[in-house]
Every structure is written in structure tokens, then in C-alpha cells.
Design an enzyme around this catalytic site. Structure first.
Site, PDB file in Angstrom:
ATOM      1  CG  ASP A 223      -0.231   0.128   2.344  1.00 29.08           C
ATOM      2  OD1 ASP A 223       1.121   0.270   2.628  1.00 29.08           O
ATOM      3  OD2 ASP A 223      -0.884  -0.097   3.632  1.00 29.08           O
TER       4      ASP A 223
ATOM      5  CG  ASP B 266      -6.201  -5.750   1.500  1.00 28.95           C
ATOM      6  OD1 ASP B 266      -6.728  -4.779   0.851  1.00 28.95           O
ATOM      7  OD2 ASP B 266      -5.842  -5.431   2.681  1.00 28.95           O
TER       8      ASP B 266
ATOM      9  CB  CYS C 251     -12.021 -26.836   8.286  1.00 21.80           C
ATOM     10  SG  CYS C 251     -10.458 -25.914   7.647  1.00 21.80           S
TER      11      CYS C 251
ATOM     12  CB  CYS D 109      -6.939 -25.761   7.888  1.00 18.61           C
ATOM     13  SG  CYS D 109      -7.332 -25.632   9.705  1.00 18.61           S
TER      14      CYS D 109
ATOM     15  CB  CYS E 281      -9.845 -28.254  10.797  1.00 21.33           C
ATOM     16  SG  CYS E 281     -10.741 -26.943  11.290  1.00 21.33           S
TER      17      CYS E 281
ATOM     18  CG  HIS F  28      -9.687 -22.409  11.096  1.00 19.06           C
ATOM     19  ND1 HIS F  28     -10.353 -23.548  10.294  1.00 19.06           N
ATOM     20  CD2 HIS F  28     -10.550 -21.457  11.131  1.00 19.06           C
ATOM     21  CE1 HIS F  28     -11.570 -23.282  10.108  1.00 19.06           C
ATOM     22  NE2 HIS F  28     -11.801 -21.977  10.603  1.00 19.06           N
TER      23      HIS F  28
HETATM   24 ZN    ZN Z   1      -9.541 -25.612   9.478  1.00 15.61          ZN
END
Ligand code: ZN
Length: 388
Positions: free
Chosen positions: A93, A281, A319, A321, A324, A350
């Protein structure tokens, strides 16, 4: 378009677009979400984690890097990519937003913005030209022009005057970058660490649609590589944000990526993709993770809640990830309440996975022509209110 920067739309579904953004540090699939790496790091996780998560581009803040460690040091290190060991694209930025929100005693005049560092109180003047120079030294793939942010908390009372000043600053920023691209016109004091850097103009005008149109016309005339919609998600109602985004996106050139700055909640991403936005973003997934809030497709989950004390199920059973797949709500709650640093790391992994996975699903849905169905399903399950 310019110097290794280009944009190609691969598929459309309504106003939503699936595209490919080419930068000097590789190709980015759009619509894209950029995790925020304020000071050259996404808080609580490593660059290796970001690569594993599939993050294709990150954002870094010019204001913070200029004050510490200084763009001179980053340039001597070979640019921000080398300094932070991140090979993929970076967007910086201009520093303007932080001056308006963080720094004390900002004095805004046509020359630029004068401010006191939030670190040591030292006085600095950021001009549009200086913002271009600093970002040239940082060597991001996409640099933003300095603009005057107008929001409900803005120091400027007149949004039209601020919008007009942003246009004057954009013109000076473009001129400065064009001088830099010409070897004969270069300032020897500035080290250009990424010659292929693109520059985006920013549309301002608050919530006034006529001002937005005026800003688009004047800014697009200057011929930036692409355009951002600035000055939103600063406290206005969400339906106003959607309306201004839709209005502005429709007026921007169709063949250039459109970047909505600083937004937002997961449903905002989907709603704004539906209005033709390609880049996002937001600090929300990373900041909320550190505050113990996990974002799922059903809504936010406050991990410190007593009802998770004995809950051995994962934060989100659907999920994929790392967090998880390995850890329970009870364990994450324990880490958070104990003040373990790992809590921030696992929660961030996560939340970013959820955001990046949502973007993957959006792109897939556009590719299959089923974006509207995806949007409606998401609206049906997602709630902004914490899960009960
Ligand atoms: Zn997750």
C-alpha cells in the site's frame, strides 16, 4: 500491459470474473485474497506456512516498513522479496491509510501528508513522489498511489476536496513512476529493486456515487496498470459498501483487475466478487485469529467460550486445514486461555485456510458457471453472528 504485468480474464459468470494476473514474481489466480503481512510477516505464521496454505500474493504495509527497518535497508538487502524470503508476488500500500489511522498530528496539504511516527514521535513528510520512491526500493510487484482516505472518522470534512486532492496526488505519482521507468530520468538516490513493478490508481469519493464516477474518470485517464476501490469498509453500513463497490466496479475498465482495499468478512468477498471485484485484502482473518475467533462457513466461533471446554471435535469438521485435521476445540481453547503463542499460530492457519479455500471455491464456481448457486448456498449457511 507493462513490464511483465498483465491480466487475462478466463471465464465470466454474471459480473463475476475468473482471471489470471501475471506479475514479475509469478501468476496469481483471481479472484484472489491477499493475507496481510504488515511489517514483512503475516503475524504468527511463517512464509513456509503461507506457501503450504496456497497463498499466491501477500500485502505489506509501506508505512510500517518505511519507519522500521527503513526502505533503504530493504533495498540494500535486494528488495522485500529477498529480505523476507517470499518468492511470490507482493502488493504494497502507499502508507496513506496508516498515516490517517495510526500516526499522530497528521497535517494534510497539497504537498503531502506530514505525520509523527507512532514509534518514536519523529516528524515525517510523505509526498506522492516519496511514496513511489519508497515502494520502488521495497520492490513490490504492485505499488499503490498515495491517496487521501475519506471515511466517517476522516479528518477531512469535505469528501469532494479529498477526492480531488487524491486525483492530483495520483497524477504526480504516475509522473514519478514514468520518470523512473525512463533510464535517463531516474533519480540515482532511489534503488529500483523490481523494474517490473506495476502501479495501481485508487478511486475515492466516499459513499457519494457521483464523486466516485468523477474519480473513476479522472483516474482512469492517467492510464494506471489497474485500479483499486479505496475508502470503503471504514464504518459505513454494509449495503452501502456493496452499492458503492458495484457502482464503481462497473465503471472501471473491464480488462484490468479491480482491487477492493481492506474488505472484509467472508460474505463480503462473495458479494463483491458478484459485483466484479478481483482482488481483496483484509486483516480480519489474521487479527481475529489472534483474538481467539475462528471463522467458519457457519459463522465466527469464539474459542474461549466455556461450552468448548470439553468439546473434542475439530473447530470445523468440514475444514481440511492443519488445525482442524489435528486439534480439538477443547485443546485450542486451552492454548488460548493459557496464552500459548501456538494458539495464535493454529487459529491463523485455520482462518487463512478458510479464506483462501473460499476463494478457491469462488473461482471453481465461476469456472463451472455455478457462482450464483454457490453464493446463495453460502448466504444460507453463513452468519455474521457468533455460532451458538
Ligand atoms: Zn480449519
Amino acid at each position: 500491459m507493462t513490464n511483465g504485468f498483465s491480466f487475462r480474464i478466463l471465464q465470466r459468470d454474471g459480473l463475476a470474473r475468473r482471471g489470471e494476473l501475471t506479475t514479475p514474481h509469478g501468476i496469481v489466480q483471481t479472484p484472489v485474497f491477499m493475507p496481510v503481512g504488515t511489517r514483512g510477516a503475516v503475524k504468527a505464521i511463517t512464509q513456509r506456512d503461507l506457501e503450504d496454505l496456497g497463498a499466491e500474493m501477500v500485502l505489506a504495509n509501506t508505512y510500517h516498513l518505511y519507519l522500521r527497518p527503513g526502505d533503504g535497508l530493504v533495498a540494500r538487502a535486494g528488495g522485500l522479496h529477498r529480505f523476507m524470503a517470499w518468492k511470490r508476488p507482493i502488493l504494497t500500500d502507499s502508507g496513506g491509510y496508516q498515516i490517517f489511522s495510526l500516526a499522530a498530528t497528521a497535517r494534510i496539504e497539497d504537498e503531502g501528508a506530514e505525520f509523527r511516527s507512532h514509534l518514536d514521535g519523529s516528524l515525517h513528510l510523505l509526498t506522492p513522489e516519496r511514496a513511489v520512491d519508497i515502494q520502488a526500493q521495497l520492490g513490490s510487484d504492485i505499488a499503490m498511489v498515495l491517496d487521501e482516505c475519506v471515511g466517517p472518522e476522516s479528518r477531512t470534512s469535505d469528501p469532494r476536496q479529498a477526492m480531488l486532492r487524491s486525483i492530483r496526488w495520483a497524477r504526480r505519482s504516475r509522473t514519478r513512476l514514468q520518470q523512473m521507468r525512463d533510464p535517463a530520468g531516474r533519480d540515482a538516490a532511489v534503488t529500483i529493486t523490481n523494474p517490473g513493478q506495476a502501479q495501481f490508481g485508487i478511486i475515492q469519493g466516499g459513499t457519494d456515487l457521483a464523486l466516485r464516477t468523477e474519480s473513476v474518470q479522472a483516474t482512469v485517464e492517467m492510464g494506471f496498470e489497474a485500479y483499486a476501490i479505496g475508502g470503503l469498509s471504514v464504518g459505513e453500513p454494509v449495503d452501502v459498501m456493496y452499492a458503492v463497490t458495484g457502482h464503481t466496479a462497473a465503471e472501471l475498465p473491464d480488462d484490468r483487475p479491480r482491487y477492493l482495499m481492506g474488505t472484509g468478512m467472508p460474505d463480503d468477498l462473495i458479494e463483491c466478487v458478484a459485483r466484479g471485484v478481483d482482488m481483496f485484502d483484509c486483516v480480519l482473518p489474521t487479527r481475529n485469529a489472534r483474538n481467539g475467533q475462528l471463522l467458519t462457513r457457519f459463522g465466527p466461533l469464539a474459542i474461549k467460550n466455556a461450552r468448548f471446554a470439553e468439546d473434542l471435535s475439530p473447530p470445523d469438521p468440514d475444514c481440511g486445514c492443519y488445525t482442524c485435521r489435528h486439534f480439538s476445540r477443547a485443546y485450542l481453547r486451552h492454548l488460548f486461555l493459557s496464552g500459548e503463542m501456538t494458539a495464535a499460530t493454529l487459529n491463523t492457519l485455520h482462518n487463512l485456510y478458510f479464506y483462501l479455500d473460499t476463494m478457491r471455491r469462488i473461482r471453481e464456481a465461476i469456472g463451472f458457471g455455478s457462482f450464483e448457486k454457490f453464493r446463495q448456498e453460502f448466504q444460507r449457511t453463513f452468519s455474521r453472528r457468533p455460532q451458538l
